[in-house]
Design a protein around this motif. Structure first.
Motif, PDB file in Angstrom:
ATOM      1  N   THR A 158       0.849  -1.199   0.000  1.00 23.34           N
ATOM      2  CA  THR A 158       0.000   0.000   0.000  1.00 23.34           C
ATOM      3  C   THR A 158       0.882   1.246   0.000  1.00 23.34           C
ATOM      4  O   THR A 158       0.628   2.212  -0.742  1.00 23.34           O
ATOM      5  CB  THR A 158      -0.932   0.009   1.230  1.00 23.34           C
ATOM      6  OG1 THR A 158      -1.835  -1.101   1.140  1.00 23.34           O
ATOM      7  CG2 THR A 158      -1.733   1.299   1.301  1.00 23.34           C
ATOM      8  N   GLN A 173      -4.877   1.460  -4.202  1.00 17.43           N
ATOM      9  CA  GLN A 173      -6.293   1.116  -4.059  1.00 17.43           C
ATOM     10  C   GLN A 173      -7.196   2.323  -4.307  1.00 17.43           C
ATOM     11  O   GLN A 173      -8.278   2.186  -4.880  1.00 17.43           O
ATOM     12  CB  GLN A 173      -6.593   0.559  -2.657  1.00 17.43           C
ATOM     13  CG  GLN A 173      -5.793  -0.663  -2.273  1.00 17.43           C
ATOM     14  CD  GLN A 173      -4.560  -0.343  -1.466  1.00 17.43           C
ATOM     15  OE1 GLN A 173      -3.804   0.566  -1.810  1.00 17.43           O
ATOM     16  NE2 GLN A 173      -4.345  -1.068  -0.378  1.00 17.43           N
ATOM     17  N   PHE A 206      -8.201   3.995  -8.562  1.00 12.26           N
ATOM     18  CA  PHE A 206      -9.527   3.364  -8.591  1.00 12.26           C
ATOM     19  C   PHE A 206     -10.307   3.773  -9.838  1.00 12.26           C
ATOM     20  O   PHE A 206     -10.938   2.937 -10.493  1.00 12.26           O
ATOM     21  CB  PHE A 206     -10.325   3.735  -7.338  1.00 12.26           C
ATOM     22  CG  PHE A 206     -11.630   2.994  -7.232  1.00 12.26           C
ATOM     23  CD1 PHE A 206     -11.655   1.681  -6.764  1.00 12.26           C
ATOM     24  CD2 PHE A 206     -12.825   3.585  -7.620  1.00 12.26           C
ATOM     25  CE1 PHE A 206     -12.856   0.982  -6.686  1.00 12.26           C
ATOM     26  CE2 PHE A 206     -14.028   2.894  -7.531  1.00 12.26           C
ATOM     27  CZ  PHE A 206     -14.043   1.589  -7.069  1.00 12.26           C
ATOM     28  N   THR A 258      -9.084   1.928 -12.737  1.00 16.62           N
ATOM     29  CA  THR A 258      -9.546   0.536 -12.703  1.00 16.62           C
ATOM     30  C   THR A 258     -10.891   0.399 -13.402  1.00 16.62           C
ATOM     31  O   THR A 258     -11.113  -0.538 -14.198  1.00 16.62           O
ATOM     32  CB  THR A 258      -9.668   0.059 -11.245  1.00 16.62           C
ATOM     33  OG1 THR A 258      -8.406   0.194 -10.602  1.00 16.62           O
ATOM     34  CG2 THR A 258     -10.115  -1.400 -11.186  1.00 16.62           C
ATOM     35  N   ILE A 279      -8.940  -4.262   2.287  1.00 14.61           N
ATOM     36  CA  ILE A 279      -8.384  -2.998   1.804  1.00 14.61           C
ATOM     37  C   ILE A 279      -6.872  -3.093   1.634  1.00 14.61           C
ATOM     38  O   ILE A 279      -6.320  -2.758   0.583  1.00 14.61           O
ATOM     39  CB  ILE A 279      -8.763  -1.845   2.754  1.00 14.61           C
ATOM     40  CG1 ILE A 279     -10.277  -1.594   2.675  1.00 14.61           C
ATOM     41  CG2 ILE A 279      -7.998  -0.572   2.381  1.00 14.61           C
ATOM     42  CD1 ILE A 279     -10.798  -0.648   3.731  1.00 14.61           C
ATOM     43  N   GLY A 301      -5.830  -5.614  -1.034  1.00 19.14           N
ATOM     44  CA  GLY A 301      -5.992  -5.188  -2.420  1.00 19.14           C
ATOM     45  C   GLY A 301      -4.664  -4.858  -3.066  1.00 19.14           C
ATOM     46  O   GLY A 301      -4.445  -5.140  -4.252  1.00 19.14           O
ATOM     47  N   ALA A 302      -3.744  -4.270  -2.293  1.00 22.31           N
ATOM     48  CA  ALA A 302      -2.419  -3.937  -2.825  1.00 22.31           C
ATOM     49  C   ALA A 302      -1.629  -5.212  -3.131  1.00 22.31           C
ATOM     50  O   ALA A 302      -0.923  -5.294  -4.145  1.00 22.31           O
ATOM     51  CB  ALA A 302      -1.662  -3.064  -1.836  1.00 22.31           C
ATOM     52  N   MET A 339      -7.441  -6.416  -8.149  1.00 20.97           N
ATOM     53  CA  MET A 339      -7.601  -5.632  -6.929  1.00 20.97           C
ATOM     54  C   MET A 339      -9.077  -5.298  -6.712  1.00 20.97           C
ATOM     55  O   MET A 339      -9.601  -5.407  -5.601  1.00 20.97           O
ATOM     56  CB  MET A 339      -6.785  -4.337  -7.047  1.00 20.97           C
ATOM     57  CG  MET A 339      -6.875  -3.413  -5.849  1.00 20.97           C
ATOM     58  SD  MET A 339      -5.882  -1.916  -6.103  1.00 20.97           S
ATOM     59  CE  MET A 339      -6.871  -1.075  -7.362  1.00 20.97           C
ATOM     60  N   PHE A 359     -12.239  -6.228  -3.667  1.00 21.21           N
ATOM     61  CA  PHE A 359     -13.190  -5.283  -3.080  1.00 21.21           C
ATOM     62  C   PHE A 359     -14.637  -5.727  -3.303  1.00 21.21           C
ATOM     63  O   PHE A 359     -15.476  -5.610  -2.407  1.00 21.21           O
ATOM     64  CB  PHE A 359     -12.980  -3.886  -3.663  1.00 21.21           C
ATOM     65  CG  PHE A 359     -11.624  -3.297  -3.377  1.00 21.21           C
ATOM     66  CD1 PHE A 359     -10.856  -3.759  -2.319  1.00 21.21           C
ATOM     67  CD2 PHE A 359     -11.117  -2.277  -4.159  1.00 21.21           C
ATOM     68  CE1 PHE A 359      -9.606  -3.222  -2.048  1.00 21.21           C
ATOM     69  CE2 PHE A 359      -9.871  -1.729  -3.902  1.00 21.21           C
ATOM     70  CZ  PHE A 359      -9.112  -2.201  -2.842  1.00 21.21           C
TER      71      PHE A 359
END
Length: 467
Positions: free
Chosen positions: A30, A37, A41, A44, A100, A103-104, A297, A301
């Motif tokens: 992170t 993240q 976003f 993404t 969270i 995700g990294a 990632m 979520f």
């Protein structure tokens, strides 16, 4: 004796080793990715909406659906119920945390899978075993990881999945704990065997079509039921945060704490850092590896922050208290029944049958790929017959086993995968980070990023990204 030993190993792994590794690696990446993240976003979402590069290419969106489908299953329903009933409200918060920061980790491992993917007759393939061998140069470690994955998905997860499925029938009057689990296990083993040995294509096609629909229906029902009980939501959220930071309670009984259960069940559900999703990520046809890192990632979520949270809120706002006696399917069924009435039992049973069946087959697909890697060729017909027969027997045994043993065994085996994969992605992380910087630089210049391995200092021969 065996159950006690596995339980002790699980408690040791998650008390002293894996919590530090999962959170530590997640926070490390992170920081190193400069909060990818949140920072990327929006990018993404743009990547997911891109059209595939060719007529038969696997788009980012399709790869997202594959990896999300592999993640979404019994863990999103039974796993969350178990975490809440055994760990309390605070487990939901720690489930969010692991998603969270995880995700990294998911971004890094899936980017690496894309960089080091292999070229096959039907497109690309890859995963941790391939980036371990290609980048670290250790086939022995890659084989060890493959064995861990086979044990996790072919044994631990499938036994647990079979147990979770049969447990949804506890709510029915005909359920006899001495015989019903074995009967359901036998039926399930026969159905899976029918599909594995080539006769169940119609069954597979039907369930593969129904599962996404059932997933949408499930989330919709959870959302609607939460809205119907929204007056209780502020109290529920308050308890989630207050119990999550009740450190006196956490450290007085760490093995059964909300922190422990939140991380265990969150990891089981989203698999971030475990090394399973990269196998799906490697199949996508994208112009830059980072695109698939971003997609995977987001899958974490969707799984935890959306679907698992939907289950948690639906149950906790029902007015039914989460107690140990209801852990698993009974709590979800009781919570739904409080608002839906008699249809709740059937709804959860149908959902679980569909989710569990496709999960069982999907898990064995991962196993097939690992056997092919270890053997350096597709397994022979005789090998497949023996292995698939054993897989069916394992499902049968899992259905009739105890809840505690099944969860502990799955946790231990999954933990073994993470213990191998997490240090590996730390070692190889700079490669993924350089790829991320290359991607963001091209996007800043207004380009649709295209990757060339030489641009980030990779000199070894790869199957892709050379031109």
């Amino acid at each position: 004796m065996f159950a006690a030993m596995i339980g002790a190993i699980s408690n040791f792994m998650y008390s002293y080793l894996l919590i530090a590794m999962l959170v530590g690696v997640g926070l490390y990446f992170t920081f190193r990715t400069r909060l990818v993240q949140a920072r990327l976003f929006g990018e993404t979402i743009r990547v997911i909406l891109e059209r595939p590069v060719g007529k038969d290419a696997v788009s980012s969106f399709q790869a997202l659906m594959v990896s999300t489908a592999s993640r979404v299953g019994t863990g999103n329903i039974i796993g969350i119920s178990t975490a809440i009933c055994l760990g309390g409200y605070g487990a939901v918060f720690w489930m969010w945390v692991i998603a969270i920061v995880g995700g990294a980790s998911a971004f890094i491992e899936s980017t690496l899978a894309q960089i080091y993917k292999k070229r096959g007759d039907h497109g690309s393939y890859g995963g941790p075993a391939y980036y371990i061998e290609a980048a670290i140069g250790s086939r022995g470690l890659a084989v060890l990881f493959s064995i861990a994955l086979i044990a996790t998905y072919g044994v631990g997860f499938n036994m647990l999945c079979a147990y979770n499925l049969q447990s949804t029938f506890i709510a029915y009057s005909f359920y006899d704990p001495n015989t019903t689990p074995w009967i359901i296990g036998a039926i399930l083993a026969v159905l899976v065997g029918y599909c594995l040995f080539g006769g169940g294509r119609r069954v597979i096609k039907a369930t593969s079509t129904l599962v996404p629909l059932m997933g949408v229906i499930y989330i919709t029902v959870a959302f609607v039921l939460t809205l119907l009980n929204i007056n209780l939501l502020p109290e529920v959220i308050g308890k989630i945060f207050s119990q999550a930071f009740d450190f006196q309670a956490i450290f007085s009984g760490f093995a059964g704490s909300c922190l422990m259960f939140g991380i265990k069940r969150g990891l089981y559900s989203n698999e971030a850092g475990v090394g399973s999703a990269p196998n799906a990520a490697a199949a996508a046809d994208v112009s830059h590896p980072v695109k698939q890192g971003l997609v995977q990632m987001l899958s974490v979520f969707i799984d935890t922050l959306l679907i698992c949270t939907a289950t948690a809120f639906m149950c906790l706002t029902s007015g039914i208290a989460p107690v140990k006696e209801l852990a698993g399917a009974p709590y979800v069924q009781e919570a739904l029944a409080a608002t839906m009435g008699g249809g709740a039992k059937a709804f959860i049973t149908v959902s679980m049958v569909l989710f569990a069946f496709t999960t069982l087959l999907g898990n064995l697909y991962y196993v097939d790929n690992c056997f092919a890697y270890i053997l350096k060729k597709l397994p022979s017909a005789t090998f497949n017959t023996v292995y698939r027969t054993i897989a069916c027997v394992v499902i049968f045994i899992g259905a009739g086993s105890s809840m505690g043993l099944m969860w502990d065994l799955a946790d231990v085996l999954m933990g073994c995968m993470a213990i191998i994969n997490l240090p590996v992605i730390c070692i190889l992380g700079n490669t993924a980070l350089r790829a991320m910087d290359d991607y963001t630089a091209q996007r800043a210049a207004g380009k649709n990023p295209e990757f060339k391995a030489a641009n980030i200092g990779i000199t070894q021969k790869l199957d892709y990204w050379q031109d």
